[in-house]
Design an enzyme around this catalytic site. Sequence first.
Site: not given
Ligand SMILES: [Zn+2]
Length: 540
Positions: A36, A77, A98, A157, A159, A296, A300, A344, A479
């Site tokens: 990620d 994501t 998301n 995660k 997702r 990820d 961030h 990403h 992003h």
């Molecule tokens: Zn992501």
Amino acid sequence: MTKFNQVFWVLVAWLGLSVLPAHAQAPKLVVAIVVDQLRYDYLERFEPHFSTNGFRLLMERGAFMTFGRYNYVPTVTGPGHASYLSGGGPAMHGIMGNSWFDKKTRQDVSCVSDSKVQSVGTTNSSGKASPHRFIGATMADQMRLHFGSKVISASIKDRGSILAAGKKPAGAYWYDADTGRFVTSSYYMQELPSWVKEFNNRELPQSYEGRVWERLLPEDSYHYSDQGIGEGRLQGETNTVFNHIVAVSTNGFDTFYSTPFGDHLTTELGLAALKGEALGQGQHPDLLCLSFSSLDGCGHIFGPYSHEIQDMVVRLDRQLERLFNHLEQTIGMDNVTVVLTSDHGVAPTPEFAKAMGLNGTREGGNFMTDLMARMDQEYGAGKYFLSPSLSYGNIFLNYQTLKEKQLAPTAVMSFIRDYALSTGFYQACYTREQLLDGRVSGWIGQCVLNGFNAERSGDLVLVNKPFAIPGSSKTGTTHGSPYSYDSHVPILFYGKAFKPGRYADEFYITDIAATLASALRIEGPPGSIGKPCVRILATP
Ligand SMILES: [Zn+2]
């Protein structure tokens, strides 16, 4: 059809699974890995610090697509995981973010939330998720159709676990930060398998309590400054520099999420899945989907030019090495195909970009409020929008209000576009009509078109300028744009079917499924818009 015929065909379909076709070159296992927020440049910048059997195994003995790009927006994501094994963008699979504003229910929905299913493995709602919003199929489904493959997916995660694994994997597991346990939903099964229960009973999250995250390499090996401007802080911490200390008991089970311990947890789960499900031990290739989420979280907060990011990537390299060494010892890497990419990239913090002479800015998040005031001024007070916030640049018009006020939608859209472009924050603005007709030009237009889902997307789509970050946060970064920092990701294929080498060919994220399908000699997913890179195939 008679009852007898029905039973007969059910039996044929069931028995058919044992005589599914295979070809001599088929691997025993495909491992599909997403890291990620892994930018392309990380692999080039940090390569001198990699071990021989982690990233380098894929970079030197696999096919490394060095110019792999996302060809849609938003680069986030959910869409990333839905796209890389389905070969289509949000226009096709419908995972347009998301979470997004759902026009039918008039509320925001998460891309995988599912109120119709129950949590399995926890009593809270974190397990109430499924791929029901995903349209079509992924390579996971194609492998099941062709080979009868067993598909297992895991990520911190939800997702990250759910969207790549297709419609009916044997298992998809994700992390419940309230309990520190991996869970699933009744969409997949009624009870966690014993190996997941045993894994949870090891209480790895608890074992990270008090662990210190220090630099793996000597301090002078790190690029840029540890005191990078624009950096945020880890949960519960007051410092933006090394060392960082994990305090699970004070800050909860998600406190190590943005540290290397999150990737350690994911690797351990992957190893447990290989063993618990006997993956790669059968007649036909199985599929393990793993998504490493922690980079990820870290990116961030600290941005791509931080010591923390460099350390995360180098430490993840060691986790991949463990995984690949295990596969070598158990199945043999000759029998394994690996595809690795990212969902990403990420932008530099606006403050860092500005210090480098670039146009880094933070958009205060007031755009919609300002726009509503302008609309009231122009057309009289009214509820012109279904949602008061921008959803990845999507604006949802309230057609009822337009009708009542006898306003032509095209005129209103022109007004909004002119206003948006006058703010100086946006690079482009497209209307639903334009996108439905395919009237777009250039790279950005193409990205917006591939990301525009006719059923679910808004009436206007805005794209911010390079180095401009939407949202109201004061530190960190994000992003979602079509620009290189968000869209350029590494794509690596490893296995007997691929010719090792570095390839700077034009290659899009939507080409992965077609290339993998060609390598496996099976039909690609129905919504795939990509094409195989023939040059990297050993026997096209
Ligand atoms: Zn992501």
